[in-house]
Scaffold this motif. Structure first.
Motif, PDB file in Angstrom:
ATOM      1  N   ALA A   1      -5.457   6.328   0.510  1.00 45.34           N
ATOM      2  CA  ALA A   1      -6.521   5.698   1.297  1.00 45.34           C
ATOM      3  C   ALA A   1      -7.756   5.478   0.433  1.00 45.34           C
ATOM      4  O   ALA A   1      -8.120   6.318  -0.391  1.00 45.34           O
ATOM      5  CB  ALA A   1      -6.861   6.565   2.497  1.00 45.34           C
ATOM      6  N   LYS A   2      -8.387   4.348   0.623  1.00 39.35           N
ATOM      7  CA  LYS A   2      -9.596   3.994  -0.115  1.00 39.35           C
ATOM      8  C   LYS A   2     -10.833   4.469   0.645  1.00 39.35           C
ATOM      9  O   LYS A   2     -10.803   4.637   1.858  1.00 39.35           O
ATOM     10  CB  LYS A   2      -9.654   2.483  -0.305  1.00 39.35           C
ATOM     11  CG  LYS A   2      -8.521   1.950  -1.162  1.00 39.35           C
ATOM     12  CD  LYS A   2      -8.640   0.427  -1.301  1.00 39.35           C
ATOM     13  CE  LYS A   2      -7.538  -0.107  -2.174  1.00 39.35           C
ATOM     14  NZ  LYS A   2      -6.316  -0.403  -1.474  1.00 39.35           N
TER      15      LYS A   2
ATOM     16  N   SER B   1       0.801  -1.218   0.000  1.00 39.36           N
ATOM     17  CA  SER B   1       0.000   0.000   0.000  1.00 39.36           C
ATOM     18  C   SER B   1       0.840   1.277   0.000  1.00 39.36           C
ATOM     19  O   SER B   1       0.294   2.362   0.011  1.00 39.36           O
ATOM     20  CB  SER B   1      -0.922   0.013   1.227  1.00 39.36           C
ATOM     21  OG  SER B   1      -0.152   0.107   2.412  1.00 39.36           O
TER      22      SER B   1
ATOM     23  N   ASP C   1     -12.653   7.843   8.750  1.00 38.02           N
ATOM     24  CA  ASP C   1     -12.178   7.621   7.392  1.00 38.02           C
ATOM     25  C   ASP C   1     -12.027   9.016   6.776  1.00 38.02           C
ATOM     26  O   ASP C   1     -12.304  10.024   7.433  1.00 38.02           O
ATOM     27  CB  ASP C   1     -13.111   6.701   6.597  1.00 38.02           C
ATOM     28  CG  ASP C   1     -14.508   7.268   6.380  1.00 38.02           C
ATOM     29  OD1 ASP C   1     -14.757   8.452   6.707  1.00 38.02           O
ATOM     30  OD2 ASP C   1     -15.364   6.538   5.870  1.00 38.02           O
TER      31      ASP C   1
ATOM     32  N   GLU D   1     -12.082   3.414   4.327  1.00 40.46           N
ATOM     33  CA  GLU D   1     -10.953   2.859   5.072  1.00 40.46           C
ATOM     34  C   GLU D   1     -10.586   3.781   6.236  1.00 40.46           C
ATOM     35  O   GLU D   1     -10.465   4.995   6.060  1.00 40.46           O
ATOM     36  CB  GLU D   1      -9.759   2.728   4.113  1.00 40.46           C
ATOM     37  CG  GLU D   1      -8.497   2.211   4.727  1.00 40.46           C
ATOM     38  CD  GLU D   1      -7.385   2.105   3.679  1.00 40.46           C
ATOM     39  OE1 GLU D   1      -6.733   1.056   3.644  1.00 40.46           O
ATOM     40  OE2 GLU D   1      -7.173   3.071   2.905  1.00 40.46           O
ATOM     41  N   GLU D   2     -10.428   3.203   7.427  1.00 37.46           N
ATOM     42  CA  GLU D   2     -10.022   4.003   8.578  1.00 37.46           C
ATOM     43  C   GLU D   2      -8.643   4.591   8.328  1.00 37.46           C
ATOM     44  O   GLU D   2      -7.714   3.885   7.957  1.00 37.46           O
ATOM     45  CB  GLU D   2      -9.971   3.160   9.851  1.00 37.46           C
ATOM     46  CG  GLU D   2      -9.527   3.967  11.063  1.00 37.46           C
ATOM     47  CD  GLU D   2      -9.361   3.133  12.320  1.00 37.46           C
ATOM     48  OE1 GLU D   2      -8.213   2.720  12.601  1.00 37.46           O
ATOM     49  OE2 GLU D   2     -10.364   2.883  13.005  1.00 37.46           O
TER      50      GLU D   2
END
Length: 162
Positions: free
Chosen positions: A25-26, A20, A45, A29-30
């Protein structure tokens, strides 16, 4: 058997992190966990952070070239949102670097928990997804090793006084 499983955990985590490193960040996602000294916990998130008031800092840093534009939530707004009280924040990075930041740093204008740099999400490789940035060019008091150390990148957790 248990020791064997524990021994694999660092390899698994390292593999996931390497996979990653270049990614941002997706959705959902946290990216930040905020834990309180009272045992409370709030997970954010990117959308949850973006729902808070947006602050912007235009500044140069010792880690980048030229003026950078950072957008995120001011540390003051974030602390107010989670009902933190005066005291000391412990900020923790992905690599387990941690630094104590007094809540008195959370002023306006002051540091921002940045999620965008120059309009783009930051990947882990680019010090993201979150980076605490001080307005270095606006206040010469911030141009010290003390404040540089507080400018934690790859931020994943804040432990706040409650």
């Amino acid at each position: 058997m248990r020791m064997r499983a524990i021994g694999r955990v660092p390899i698994l985590v390292a593999g996931l992190l390497l996979a990653s490193v270049g990614q941002v960040a997706k959705a959902g996602e946290e990216v930040l966990a905020v834990t309180g000294s009272d045992g409370s916990a709030i997970s954010f998130d990117l959308d949850a952070l973006r729902a808070l008031p947006v602050s912007e800092i235009r500044t140069s840093t010792i880690w980048t070239d030229g003026i950078q534009v950072f957008q995120g939530v001011s540390l003051r707004d974030l602390l107010d949102h989670v009902d933190a009280v005066e005291g000391t924040i412990t900020a923790v990075a992905l690599n387990d670097y941690l630094i104590d930041i007094p809540t008195s740093d959370a002023t306006r204008p002051g540091p921002v928990v940045a999620y965008l740099r120059n309009g783009e999400q930051m990947s882990v490789r680019d010090k993201g997804p979150l980076w605490i940035i001080y307005p270095y060019d606006d206040n010469p008091d911030y141009n010290t090793e003390e404040y540089y150390a507080r400018s934690i990148w790859q931020l994943i957790r804040l432990e706040v006084p409650k």
